[in-house]
Design a protein around this motif. Structure first.
Motif, PDB file in Angstrom:
ATOM      1  N   GLU A  49     -11.709  -0.883  -6.437  1.00  0.00           N
ATOM      2  CA  GLU A  49     -11.391  -0.833  -5.000  1.00  0.00           C
ATOM      3  C   GLU A  49     -10.980  -2.219  -4.513  1.00  0.00           C
ATOM      4  O   GLU A  49     -10.013  -2.376  -3.767  1.00  0.00           O
ATOM      5  CB  GLU A  49     -12.605  -0.352  -4.192  1.00  0.00           C
ATOM      6  CG  GLU A  49     -13.126   1.037  -4.540  1.00  0.00           C
ATOM      7  CD  GLU A  49     -12.229   2.165  -4.035  1.00  0.00           C
ATOM      8  OE1 GLU A  49     -11.285   1.890  -3.281  1.00  0.00           O
ATOM      9  OE2 GLU A  49     -12.485   3.314  -4.431  1.00  0.00           O
TER      10      GLU A  49
ATOM     11  N   GLU B 170      -9.241   8.327   1.655  1.00  0.00           N
ATOM     12  CA  GLU B 170      -8.174   8.397   0.644  1.00  0.00           C
ATOM     13  C   GLU B 170      -7.082   9.391   1.064  1.00  0.00           C
ATOM     14  O   GLU B 170      -5.915   9.212   0.751  1.00  0.00           O
ATOM     15  CB  GLU B 170      -8.714   8.805  -0.731  1.00  0.00           C
ATOM     16  CG  GLU B 170      -9.722   7.857  -1.364  1.00  0.00           C
ATOM     17  CD  GLU B 170      -9.210   6.449  -1.646  1.00  0.00           C
ATOM     18  OE1 GLU B 170      -8.045   6.129  -1.328  1.00  0.00           O
ATOM     19  OE2 GLU B 170     -10.001   5.655  -2.174  1.00  0.00           O
TER      20      GLU B 170
ATOM     21  N   ILE C 145     -15.491   8.315   1.303  1.00  0.00           N
ATOM     22  CA  ILE C 145     -14.318   7.639   0.760  1.00  0.00           C
ATOM     23  C   ILE C 145     -13.140   8.604   0.631  1.00  0.00           C
ATOM     24  O   ILE C 145     -12.005   8.268   0.961  1.00  0.00           O
ATOM     25  CB  ILE C 145     -14.678   6.968  -0.595  1.00  0.00           C
ATOM     26  CG1 ILE C 145     -15.558   5.735  -0.315  1.00  0.00           C
ATOM     27  CG2 ILE C 145     -13.438   6.592  -1.380  1.00  0.00           C
ATOM     28  CD1 ILE C 145     -16.073   5.020  -1.546  1.00  0.00           C
TER      29      ILE C 145
ATOM     30  N   HIS D 164     -14.539   0.597   0.755  1.00  0.00           N
ATOM     31  CA  HIS D 164     -14.926   1.426  -0.400  1.00  0.00           C
ATOM     32  C   HIS D 164     -15.673   0.577  -1.429  1.00  0.00           C
ATOM     33  O   HIS D 164     -16.674   1.007  -1.992  1.00  0.00           O
ATOM     34  CB  HIS D 164     -13.686   2.045  -1.080  1.00  0.00           C
ATOM     35  CG  HIS D 164     -12.913   2.961  -0.181  1.00  0.00           C
ATOM     36  ND1 HIS D 164     -11.713   3.526  -0.529  1.00  0.00           N
ATOM     37  CD2 HIS D 164     -13.186   3.403   1.080  1.00  0.00           C
ATOM     38  CE1 HIS D 164     -11.287   4.292   0.468  1.00  0.00           C
ATOM     39  NE2 HIS D 164     -12.149   4.219   1.450  1.00  0.00           N
TER      40      HIS D 164
ATOM     41  N   GLU E  83     -10.019  -0.093   1.619  1.00  0.00           N
ATOM     42  CA  GLU E  83     -10.368  -0.299   0.204  1.00  0.00           C
ATOM     43  C   GLU E  83     -11.517  -1.314   0.089  1.00  0.00           C
ATOM     44  O   GLU E  83     -12.407  -1.165  -0.753  1.00  0.00           O
ATOM     45  CB  GLU E  83      -9.165  -0.751  -0.627  1.00  0.00           C
ATOM     46  CG  GLU E  83      -7.924   0.151  -0.564  1.00  0.00           C
ATOM     47  CD  GLU E  83      -8.124   1.602  -1.009  1.00  0.00           C
ATOM     48  OE1 GLU E  83      -9.256   1.988  -1.332  1.00  0.00           O
ATOM     49  OE2 GLU E  83      -7.128   2.346  -0.992  1.00  0.00           O
TER      50      GLU E  83
HETATM   51 FE   LIG Z   1     -10.288   3.499  -2.246  1.00  0.00          FE
END
Ligand SMILES: [Fe+2]
Ligand SMILES: [Fe+2]
Length: 310
Positions: A45, A158, A154, A78, A75
């Motif tokens: 990530e 996404e 997450i 994450h 990200e």
């Molecule tokens: Fe991600």
């Protein structure tokens, strides 16, 4: 209970679909495998912010810049969730970061490829985040509670990443001949590395059987890869882009798209550190870590001060 009985009870729980929580008994091997897998995921990530971060200053409009900026920030988030989830297994985040920065830990091979044009921002969202969704939707049902719960949140983000990527590509694919060419070139460069993201074929994946037995993973690398291909081909057709695989063909009987041979030599080269951008990615992470030293020190000093006051 002795070790054997504990293991039996653990496996019975997994078999019954129960979720394992941090304080529950677990075999050392389960803990180790999860630490390896989750930390690789967290590193991916964070390293994954670099190829796209490269284009924030050159986004073609304010709207695109905001979307890309938000995606790259997501990200980082994450990475944060997954590092925290990994810490519940009794390992310190500083140690995990040290493993990344020393080159000892792995991260997804896909981020060792360069981002050469704006169309790469579209294809990364569409392909790479699309592949991540396929993988993470499965992990949202993983047997380890903190990991599966992180995946639920997450995956929602996404989906936004994938949509903004596919939107970029749709517009380029319907644009001028130059824009269409740029989109096709990005598809050509990212297709095969994306298929490699799911990891080696099942027959060469030593960890898979154990991870599936303990329901850390519920599907094999090859099954996930096939699902991604089946989902993505119709999307490519819808925007008139060609997948760079002459062997691609639909099998009416199985209902799946058959695809050509993946160049596993390339994959192993990239995993071993010889991909086009491996050195650059690690260099950038190390520099970010060094540049952030003062922030960590200040945060620690602040926490210390706070503690002595209360
Ligand atoms: Fe991600
Ligand atoms: Fe993403």
């Amino acid at each position: 209970m002795n070790e054997e009985q504990l293991l039996q009870k653990f496996e019975d729980r997994i078999h019954a679909g129960e979720i394992i929580e941090p304080k529950d008994w677990m075999p050392e091997r389960y803990r180790k495998q999860l630490i390896r897998m989750m930390s690789q995921h967290a590193h991916s990530e964070v390293v994954g912010m670099l190829p796209e971060g490269n284009w924030i200053t050159r986004a073609p409009s304010l709207r695109r810049k905001m979307a890309l900026l938000a995606k790259v920030q997501d990200e980082a988030g994450h990475g944060l969730y997954i590092y925290s989830a990994t810490e519940t297994l009794g390992i310190d985040r500083a140690e995990l970061l040290e493993q990344l920065l020393s080159g000892q830990a792995k991260y997804s091979s896909i981020f060792n490829y360069p981002t050469l044009s704006w169309a790469d921002m579209g294809v990364i969202g569409w392909f790479v985040d699309g592949a991540a969704i396929v993988n993470q939707t499965m992990l949202a049902k993983s047997s380890y509670g903190p990991y599966s719960r992180a995946m639920v949140r997450i995956c929602k983000e996404e989906n936004f990443h994938k949509k903004q990527g596919y939107e970029i590509i749709t517009i380029l694919a319907n644009g001028t001949p130059e824009q269409k060419k740029m989109a096709q070139d990005a598809v050509n460069r990212w297709w095969w590395p994306t298929l490699m993201m799911f990891g080696p074929p099942d027959k060469d994946s030593p960890n898979s059987a154990e991870l599936m037995k303990w329901k850390v993973k519920l599907k094999s690398n090859d099954e996930l890869r096939q699902r991604f291909v089946d989902l993505t081909i119709p999307q490519a057709k819808a925007v008139n882009l060609t997948i760079p695989d002459p062997d691609l063909k639909y099998n009416e009987e199985s209902g799946h798209w058959e695809f050509g041979k993946i160049n596993w030599d390339e994959f192993w080269q990239v995993v071993k550190g010889n991909g086009p951008m491996n050195k650059e990615r690690l260099r950038a992470r190390r520099k970010a870590h060094e540049d952030g030293t003062w922030v960590r020190k200040a945060a620690m000093a602040y926490a210390e001060k706070h503690k002595s006051k209360s």
